[in-house]
Structures are given as structure tokens and as C-alpha cells.
Design an enzyme around this catalytic site. Structure first.
Site, PDB file in Angstrom:
ATOM      1  N   GLU A 154       0.842  -1.250   0.000  1.00 21.24           N
ATOM      2  CA  GLU A 154      -0.080  -0.068   0.021  1.00 21.24           C
ATOM      3  C   GLU A 154       0.738   1.212  -0.018  1.00 21.24           C
ATOM      4  O   GLU A 154       1.331   1.681   0.954  1.00 21.24           O
ATOM      5  CB  GLU A 154      -0.999   0.149   1.207  1.00 21.24           C
ATOM      6  CG  GLU A 154      -1.989   0.942   1.198  1.00 21.24           C
ATOM      7  CD  GLU A 154      -2.902   1.181   2.388  1.00 21.24           C
ATOM      8  OE1 GLU A 154      -2.819   0.731   3.233  1.00 21.24           O
ATOM      9  OE2 GLU A 154      -4.122   1.685   2.180  1.00 21.24           O
ATOM     10  N   HIS A 227      -6.785   5.135  -3.430  1.00 18.50           N
ATOM     11  CA  HIS A 227      -6.009   6.025  -2.780  1.00 18.50           C
ATOM     12  C   HIS A 227      -5.757   7.013  -3.790  1.00 18.50           C
ATOM     13  O   HIS A 227      -5.123   8.284  -3.629  1.00 18.50           O
ATOM     14  CB  HIS A 227      -4.884   5.637  -2.033  1.00 18.50           C
ATOM     15  CG  HIS A 227      -5.169   5.131  -0.624  1.00 18.50           C
ATOM     16  ND1 HIS A 227      -5.377   5.977   0.414  1.00 18.50           N
ATOM     17  CD2 HIS A 227      -5.541   3.968  -0.178  1.00 18.50           C
ATOM     18  CE1 HIS A 227      -5.639   5.309   1.636  1.00 18.50           C
ATOM     19  NE2 HIS A 227      -5.652   4.072   1.232  1.00 18.50           N
TER      20      HIS A 227
HETATM   21 ZN   LIG Z   1      -5.717   2.262   2.581  1.00 17.58          ZN
END
Ligand SMILES: [Zn+2]
Ligand SMILES: *[C@@H]1O[C@H](CO)[C@@H](O)[C@H](O)[C@H]1NC(C)=O
Ligand SMILES: *[C@@H]1O[C@H](CO)[C@@H](O)[C@H](O)[C@H]1NC(C)=O
Length: 393
Positions: A154, A227
Site C-alpha cells: 500500500e 487512494h
Molecule cells: Zn488504505
């Protein structure tokens, strides 16, 4: 004799076939099954895969990697432990390799620590977990009753704008990379960074960023566009040769924050065969801070995204242990079956629920692997972020 010889054949029929069958001629003779029975029947025989859980963050950075004496069978805190994973019928988990992108700490080192502790967790509980790096391996782990454990990274900041690091992370087992977390990278725009990016806002991806996406396609790493800014979503869809993944995102139409996926992007998912794994986070599914978020809000987001993109383009990426609050009814990893009960009440068929649980995602993962195989003759990208672009005459 003839009839008896058919018995083993009938017994060998996969359970999935029975569960998928629209006709259930014996139902009338059985005691009435509840919606929860039906949810369990589906989840006992088909993969339930969640593509985002931040439990590794606890192990790597709260426990400092000291897990040999930390028994995760039953925990009184957090959203995840083995007992609750089993109760929730989870059979596939992408463990998130995450570190705060705002931190000045060495991101590559933090990624290494998180990958290491996650693999050690899997090795400590071999009856529960199995490390999985391909869709085929996932199926084998599932057949053995193990929780297939995959790694997703991530935050593109972790590769430090290095193709070499990207490829090396793939070899360590990373199977998706979220292009940004809440900070821009030098080559992609984030949803949620108040600072201007180092390049023209609205561009989404720089030329180097496009090459990162193409290299991910080549090696077979899923391109995760949770994101990122909406411009980046479009730029990725304009660039990628493989399906895109939203590993943990909800609907912008229902809750208009940049972090969620807008309908215009949902309408483009068919172009690459993408899938949206719905995030459960209170603030993403219920925008009104005066109203507590519930399981019903999550179901609404699933249904909206399914209405626009198709029921074959949704899955679950709850974000457990990465969010400080959870909706009423979906408090931790033991609660997934309740969400299926709600969708059964809303008229979802078994086949659609099998898709939501894991089949839709597995289709996308396999497709990414097929693209990788098709590109096997292509040479690795040697571009560097500071290369002067001189090939555009
Ligand atoms: Zn996240
Ligand atoms: C962990 O705890 C469970 C009970 O919660 C117990 O059955 C198991 O033996 C423990 N494992 C280890 C390695 O201590
Ligand atoms: C994506 O491609 C379309 C059509 O070529 C173009 O209009 C749009 O500006 C592109 N978007 C981004 C962010 O690159």
C-alpha cells in the site's frame, strides 16, 4: 448394480454445483433454511477473499516484529485473529504492506520488515495460513482449507521510484501495489495530499508513472488504484494493458470524497475487466458524521457500484485493522456472513454472491496473469525517474 455404480460419481460432484443450482427440488422436504444458513452454505464452498487488511502493521510496528510469543489465535483487541477469521469464513486475505508515507523513515526498510513478519506469521500457523503468490496456488490452499495469504503493498512510495525495487518486490511475493497512499509520489497523484504534486495537477501520471504501470503489467503485479486521485484513475485506465483493481474503495456517488470511486470511472471498468473491492470504513460509507455507519450502508455501496459497473465487478476489501472505527454490524472479520445475509434479503442470487465473495476478484487476478504471460517476451523497463525524456522528437 448399474445404479450403484453411479453413486461414487454422484458423490464426486463438487458441492459448488449443488450450491449454484437454481433448482433445489428437495427443498420442500427439508426444514426451512434461514438466510444465514444460505450465506454459510455459499461461503463454506466458495472462496471469500478480502483484498485489504492492515494486521501486518500491528505485528511489524506495534509488536516490533516480536511475534514468536504473540499468540494470534484469540485477541481481545483489534479486528483480526484466527478464531474470528474462521468464524467469518474468510479463506483469502491480502495482507497489507503499509507504512505512513509522510514519515521520513526508510520506506523500503519498513516494507521489508512488514513482508518479513507477515511471512513469519503464515509460517507460525501452517494449519491456518498458506502463502499464496498465484491464482492457482490460491485454489490449492482453498482446497486444503487454509486461508490463502497474499501480499499487497500500500503505497508506491515504497519502491522509491525504482523499477528494480518494483521487480524485487514482485519476487518477494507482492501481488498488487497501490500506486499512492495519501501522499503523491513523484509520478502519481494521490486522492488526499493537500500539497500540489511535483507535476501538473490533473495529469494523474507522469510519463515515468505510465512506465511503472506498464512494468507492473509485464511482471504480473495488479495495479491498485485505491487512494489515487480521480485523474490518476483515468490516466491508469488510459495506460494499463491489464485489469485494474480497487483493493479497498467505496462509492463517490453515495459519499462524495475523492478517496471513493466516481461513476465515470465505474463505467470504464469494462475496458480492462476491473473490479472494485468495497471498503467498510465508516467515513467512506456514511458521509454524514451525525449518522452512525452500519452494515446497511456498506450494502448500499456494494449495490450502487454493482448497479453502475455490474454485479460481476464487486468484491470486499474491508480495511480491517487499518480503520479506527467499524460500522455497526461489521465490527470485525467474524461478521462477513451477515453482509451476505443482507444481500440475500436484497435479492442477490447465489451465483452473484459467489462472485462478490471471491470469484469476481479471482477472474481479474487470472486475467492479470494471462497478460503477464502474453508479455513474456518484453524486456524489463530500464527507465529511471531522472532520465531526460529525449525520445519524443
Ligand atoms: Zn488504505
Ligand atoms: C494459542 O492459543 C490457543 C487458545 O487460544 C491454544 O489452543 C494454542 O495452543 C496456542 N498456541 C500456542 C503456540 O501457544
Ligand atoms: C484519458 O484519455 C482520454 C481520451 O484520450 C483523454 O481525453 C483524457 O484526458 C485522458 N485522461 C488522463 C487523465 O490522462
Amino acid at each position: 448394480m448399474v445404479y450403484w455404480s453411479l453413486v461414487p460419481l454422484l458423490l464426486a460432484l463438487p458441492w459448488s454445483q449443488a450450491a449454484d443450482s437454481p433448482q433445489q427440488p428437495f427443498t420442500a422436504f427439508k426444514k426451512k433454511t434461514t438466510d444465514l444458513d444460505r450465506a454459510y452454505r455459499i461461503l463454506n464452498h466458495h472462496p471469500l477473499i478480502d483484498t485489504h487488511n492492515d494486521f501486518p502493521m500491528i505485528l511489524a510496528f506495534e509488536k516490533y516484529g516480536k511475534i514468536n510469543d504473540y499468540n494470534i489465535t484469540h485477541l481481545d483487541s483489534g479486528h483480526t485473529d484466527i478464531e474470528r477469521l474462521r468464524k467469518g469464513r474468510l479463506t483469502g486475505q491480502f495482507w497489507s504492506i503499509y507504512y505512513d508515507c509522510d514519515s521520513a523513515d526508510n520506506q523500503l526498510l519498513k516494507a521489508m520488515e512488514s513482508i518479513d513478519v507477515t511471512k513469519r506469521m503464515v509460517a507460525l500457523y501452517p494449519e491456518t495460513f498458506q502463502l499464496v503468490t498465484s491464482s492457482k496456488q490460491f485454489q490449492r490452499a482453498f482446497n486444503k482449507g487454509r486461508i490463502g495469504s497474499m501480499l499487497g503493498m500500500e503505497g508506491g512510495q515504497m519502491i522509491d521510484s525504482s523499477m528494480a525495487a518494483l521487480r524485487s518486490f514482485y519476487k518477494l511475493g507482492i501481488r498488487y501495489m497501490t500506486l499512492t497512499h495519501n501522499c503523491h509520489t513523484p509520478w502519481a497523484e494521490s486522492c488526499c495530499d493537500p500539497n500540489p504534486p511535483a507535476f501538473e495537477k490533473g495529469l494523474g501520471l507522469t510519463e515515468f508513472g505510465k512506465k511503472i504501470v506498464l512494468e507492473m503489467n509485464r511482471v504480473g503485479m495488479m495495479v491498485d488504484i485505491s487512494h489515487v486521485s480521480h485523474a490518476t484513475m483515468h490516466a491508469v485506465l488510459n495506460t494499463t494493458r491489464a485489469p485494474v483493481l480497487f483493493s479497498h474503495s467505496s462509492s463517490h456517488a453515495l459519499c462524495p470524497i475523492e478517496r471513493n470511486v466516481p461513476d465515470e470511472v465505474l463505467k470504464r471498468l469494462y475496458e480492462t475487466d476491473g473490479v472494485v473491492m468495497i471498503n467498510f470504513y465508516n467515513s467512506f460509507v456514511q458521509c454524514n458524521p451525525d449518522i452512525p455507519a452500519t452494515l446497511n450502508d456498506v450494502a448500499d455501496h456494494i449495490e450502487h457500484i454493482a448497479r453502475v459497473a455490474g454485479r460481476h465487478r464487486v468484491g470486499l476489501g474491508a480495511d480491517f485493522d487499518g480503520i479506527e472505527r467499524t460500522p455497526e454490524g461489521l465490527e470485525d472479520v467474524s461478521k462477513y456472513p451477515d453482509l451476505f445475509v443482507e444481500l440475500i434479503r436484497r435479492g442477490w442470487t447465489d451465483k452473484e454472491l459467489v462472485g462478490l465473495a471471491g470469484k469476481n476478484f479471482l477472474r481479474v487476478w487470472r486475467h492479470v496473469e494471462v497478460v503477464r504471460n502474453l508479455l513474456s517476451d518484453e524486456l524489463p523497463q530500464e527507465s529511471r525517474i531522472d532520465d531526460v525524456i529525449d525520445d519524443e522528437e
